[in-house]
Design a protein around this motif. Structure first.
Motif, PDB file in Angstrom:
ATOM      1  N   MET A   1       1.011  -1.268   0.197  1.00  0.00           N
ATOM      2  CA  MET A   1      -0.300  -0.077   0.080  1.00  0.00           C
ATOM      3  C   MET A   1       0.951   1.335   0.056  1.00  0.00           C
ATOM      4  N   PRO A   2       0.927   1.860  -1.150  1.00  0.00           N
ATOM      5  CA  PRO A   2       1.730   3.251  -0.958  1.00  0.00           C
ATOM      6  C   PRO A   2       1.178   4.476   0.055  1.00  0.00           C
ATOM      7  N   VAL A   3       2.055   5.301   0.110  1.00  0.00           N
ATOM      8  CA  VAL A   3       2.004   6.410   0.899  1.00  0.00           C
ATOM      9  C   VAL A   3       2.003   7.810   0.005  1.00  0.00           C
ATOM     10  N   VAL A   4       0.961   8.322  -0.321  1.00  0.00           N
ATOM     11  CA  VAL A   4       1.108   9.477  -0.916  1.00  0.00           C
ATOM     12  C   VAL A   4       1.123  10.767  -0.171  1.00  0.00           C
ATOM     13  N   ILE A   5       2.238  11.571  -0.307  1.00  0.00           N
ATOM     14  CA  ILE A   5       2.568  12.841   0.349  1.00  0.00           C
ATOM     15  C   ILE A   5       2.558  14.020  -0.460  1.00  0.00           C
ATOM     16  N   LEU A   6       1.708  15.171  -0.028  1.00  0.00           N
ATOM     17  CA  LEU A   6       1.749  16.548  -0.680  1.00  0.00           C
ATOM     18  C   LEU A   6       2.878  17.004  -0.073  1.00  0.00           C
ATOM     19  N   CYS A   7       3.727  17.316  -1.425  1.00  0.00           N
ATOM     20  CA  CYS A   7       4.971  18.222  -0.916  1.00  0.00           C
ATOM     21  C   CYS A   7       5.230  19.542  -1.821  1.00  0.00           C
ATOM     22  N   GLY A   8       4.065  20.038  -2.562  1.00  0.00           N
ATOM     23  CA  GLY A   8       4.205  20.910  -3.428  1.00  0.00           C
ATOM     24  C   GLY A   8       3.882  22.319  -3.206  1.00  0.00           C
ATOM     25  N   GLY A   9       3.205  22.679  -1.683  1.00  0.00           N
ATOM     26  CA  GLY A   9       2.679  24.069  -1.523  1.00  0.00           C
ATOM     27  C   GLY A   9       3.711  25.010  -1.188  1.00  0.00           C
ATOM     28  N   ARG A  10       3.499  26.253  -1.398  1.00  0.00           N
ATOM     29  CA  ARG A  10       4.302  27.332  -1.019  1.00  0.00           C
ATOM     30  C   ARG A  10       4.700  27.599   0.488  1.00  0.00           C
ATOM     31  N   ILE A  50       5.073   7.852  -2.481  1.00  0.00           N
ATOM     32  CA  ILE A  50       4.815   8.551  -3.878  1.00  0.00           C
ATOM     33  C   ILE A  50       4.810  10.144  -3.206  1.00  0.00           C
ATOM     34  N   LEU A  51       5.889  11.031  -3.969  1.00  0.00           N
ATOM     35  CA  LEU A  51       6.066  12.404  -3.080  1.00  0.00           C
ATOM     36  C   LEU A  51       5.418  13.128  -4.236  1.00  0.00           C
ATOM     37  N   CYS A  52       4.457  14.210  -4.054  1.00  0.00           N
ATOM     38  CA  CYS A  52       3.728  15.019  -5.101  1.00  0.00           C
ATOM     39  C   CYS A  52       4.693  16.397  -4.919  1.00  0.00           C
ATOM     40  N   LEU A  53       5.333  16.480  -5.934  1.00  0.00           N
ATOM     41  CA  LEU A  53       6.511  17.952  -5.678  1.00  0.00           C
ATOM     42  C   LEU A  53       5.711  19.061  -6.722  1.00  0.00           C
ATOM     43  N   ASP A 105       1.786  25.491  -9.192  1.00  0.00           N
ATOM     44  CA  ASP A 105       0.523  26.263  -8.622  1.00  0.00           C
ATOM     45  C   ASP A 105      -0.656  25.299  -8.654  1.00  0.00           C
ATOM     46  N   THR A 106      -0.505  23.869  -8.732  1.00  0.00           N
ATOM     47  CA  THR A 106      -1.337  22.821  -8.722  1.00  0.00           C
ATOM     48  C   THR A 106      -2.152  22.989  -7.308  1.00  0.00           C
ATOM     49  N   ALA A 107      -3.194  22.863  -7.219  1.00  0.00           N
ATOM     50  CA  ALA A 107      -4.167  22.499  -5.958  1.00  0.00           C
ATOM     51  C   ALA A 107      -3.933  21.283  -5.495  1.00  0.00           C
ATOM     52  N   THR A 108      -4.122  21.105  -4.111  1.00  0.00           N
ATOM     53  CA  THR A 108      -4.037  19.835  -3.451  1.00  0.00           C
ATOM     54  C   THR A 108      -4.714  18.722  -4.233  1.00  0.00           C
ATOM     55  N   GLY A 109      -5.901  18.656  -4.418  1.00  0.00           N
ATOM     56  CA  GLY A 109      -6.627  17.725  -5.381  1.00  0.00           C
ATOM     57  C   GLY A 109      -5.954  17.226  -6.659  1.00  0.00           C
ATOM     58  N   GLY A 110      -5.612  18.343  -7.162  1.00  0.00           N
ATOM     59  CA  GLY A 110      -5.040  18.287  -8.539  1.00  0.00           C
ATOM     60  C   GLY A 110      -3.711  17.506  -8.528  1.00  0.00           C
ATOM     61  N   THR A 127      -1.488  11.734   2.809  1.00  0.00           N
ATOM     62  CA  THR A 127      -1.250  12.734   3.991  1.00  0.00           C
ATOM     63  C   THR A 127      -0.634  14.044   3.321  1.00  0.00           C
ATOM     64  N   TYR A 128      -0.284  15.029   4.165  1.00  0.00           N
ATOM     65  CA  TYR A 128       0.302  16.208   3.951  1.00  0.00           C
ATOM     66  C   TYR A 128       1.681  16.298   4.459  1.00  0.00           C
ATOM     67  N   GLY A 129       2.473  16.864   3.837  1.00  0.00           N
ATOM     68  CA  GLY A 129       3.935  16.931   4.043  1.00  0.00           C
ATOM     69  C   GLY A 129       4.476  17.997   5.078  1.00  0.00           C
ATOM     70  N   ASP A 130       3.587  18.342   5.928  1.00  0.00           N
ATOM     71  CA  ASP A 130       3.970  19.437   7.070  1.00  0.00           C
ATOM     72  C   ASP A 130       3.400  19.147   8.413  1.00  0.00           C
ATOM     73  N   GLY A 131       3.036  17.929   8.921  1.00  0.00           N
ATOM     74  CA  GLY A 131       2.483  17.471  10.200  1.00  0.00           C
ATOM     75  C   GLY A 131       2.790  16.445  10.570  1.00  0.00           C
ATOM     76  N   VAL A 132       3.064  16.095  11.802  1.00  0.00           N
ATOM     77  CA  VAL A 132       3.423  14.967  12.416  1.00  0.00           C
ATOM     78  C   VAL A 132       2.488  14.541  13.721  1.00  0.00           C
ATOM     79  N   ALA A 133       2.191  13.355  14.049  1.00  0.00           N
ATOM     80  CA  ALA A 133       1.253  12.575  14.907  1.00  0.00           C
ATOM     81  C   ALA A 133       1.771  11.338  15.418  1.00  0.00           C
ATOM     82  N   ASN A 134       1.167  11.084  16.468  1.00  0.00           N
ATOM     83  CA  ASN A 134       1.512   9.781  17.050  1.00  0.00           C
ATOM     84  C   ASN A 134       0.217   8.608  16.582  1.00  0.00           C
TER      85      ASN A 134
END
Length: 258
Positions: A1-10, A50-53, A105-110, A127-134
């Motif tokens: 099962m892959p982990v897709v992480i959003l890494c493209g925001g400003r 899978i890192l979305c740059l 400048d792509t949106a998160t869903g895009g 998940t997002y590339g800017d938050g951690v949790a247990n």
């Protein structure tokens, strides 16, 4: 099962750091927050990423392309350019990382939609590339399978905007900087998704947090995994300081690896 992480925001609210680097590369301790997120998933056995740059994505590419050599001692022959590893420097040999350019400048869903062609499984983590949790990722996946919905979102308690005082007889007994509140739940990321959700993303300017999540809720296809434990995003400089203070004091709740 892959982990897709959003890494493209400003990451404009953290411009003190993101003027020079993408927000996922802002450090907690001596490693980027992205590394901490990936280590969390890897500790539960999920090592296909899978890192979305996007914004300054080349810095993330460079980091992982040179990761192996940066973590160990090396001997370099300048004439032949031959590199010899002199030590074993890391424990991430079993990671596979797809680095996908999803636009500036792509949106998160895009970004998720663009990455969909690299997702072959029916179910994946997101998940997002800017938050951690247990978060217990194992229990999260189990919960998703039990509910049999298209999507599961991890719901967390928001942090207060202000420090909280515990007062008794006019005397402060304790002070907590931005404690978690008991008022309502918010989207904490850490999703489990079925690939059916791709049909709800219209184009590259679709925000995942708007129409897709709203439609999933209206359809009764959005399960919520309620997480009462630690969760912290890194949206501001102060939040970056909080995470670094926890790490430096060896009190980081998200760390479950040696």
């Amino acid at each position: 099962m892959p982990v897709v992480i959003l890494c493209g925001g400003r990451g404009t609210r953290l411009k003190e750091e993101t003027e020079w680097r993408p927000k996922p590369m802002v450090k907690i301790g001596d490693r980027p927050i992205l590394w901490h997120i990936m280590k969390l998933y890897a500790s539960w056995g999920f090592t296909d990423f899978i890192l979305c740059l996007g914004y300054k994505g080349e810095m993330i590419k460079d980091y992982f392309l040179n990761y192996d050599l940066k973590q160990c001692d090396i001997r370099l022959d300048l004439g032949s350019k031959r590199v010899e590893k002199l030590s074993e420097g890391h424990q991430e040999d079993n990671w596979t990382i797809s680095l996908i350019d999803t636009g500036q400048d792509t949106a998160t869903g895009g970004r998720l939609k663009i990455a969909s062609k690299y997702i072959k499984q029916d179910t994946f983590l997101f998940t997002y590339g800017d938050g951690v949790a247990n978060v217990d990722i194992g229990k999260l996946v189990k919960y998703h399978r039990q509910k049999q919905k298209w999507a599961t979102v991890t719901a967390v308690r928001p942090s207060s905007r202000y420090g909280e005082l515990a007062i008794a007889d006019g005397i402060a007994e304790a002070f907590s900087e931005k404690p978690q509140t008991n008022e309502g739940w918010i989207n904490g990321g850490f999703f489990v998704l079925n690939r059916k959700v791709f049909d709800l993303i219209d184009d590259e300017q679709t925000n995942w947090e708007n129409e897709p999540l709203q439609r999933l809720a209206q359809m009764g296809q959005l399960a919520t995994y309620q997480h009462d434990g630690f969760w912290q995003c890194m949206d501001t400089y102060r939040e970056m300081e909080i995470l670094n203070e926890l790490w430096e004091r060896d009190r980081a709740p998200w760390r479950r690896w040696e």
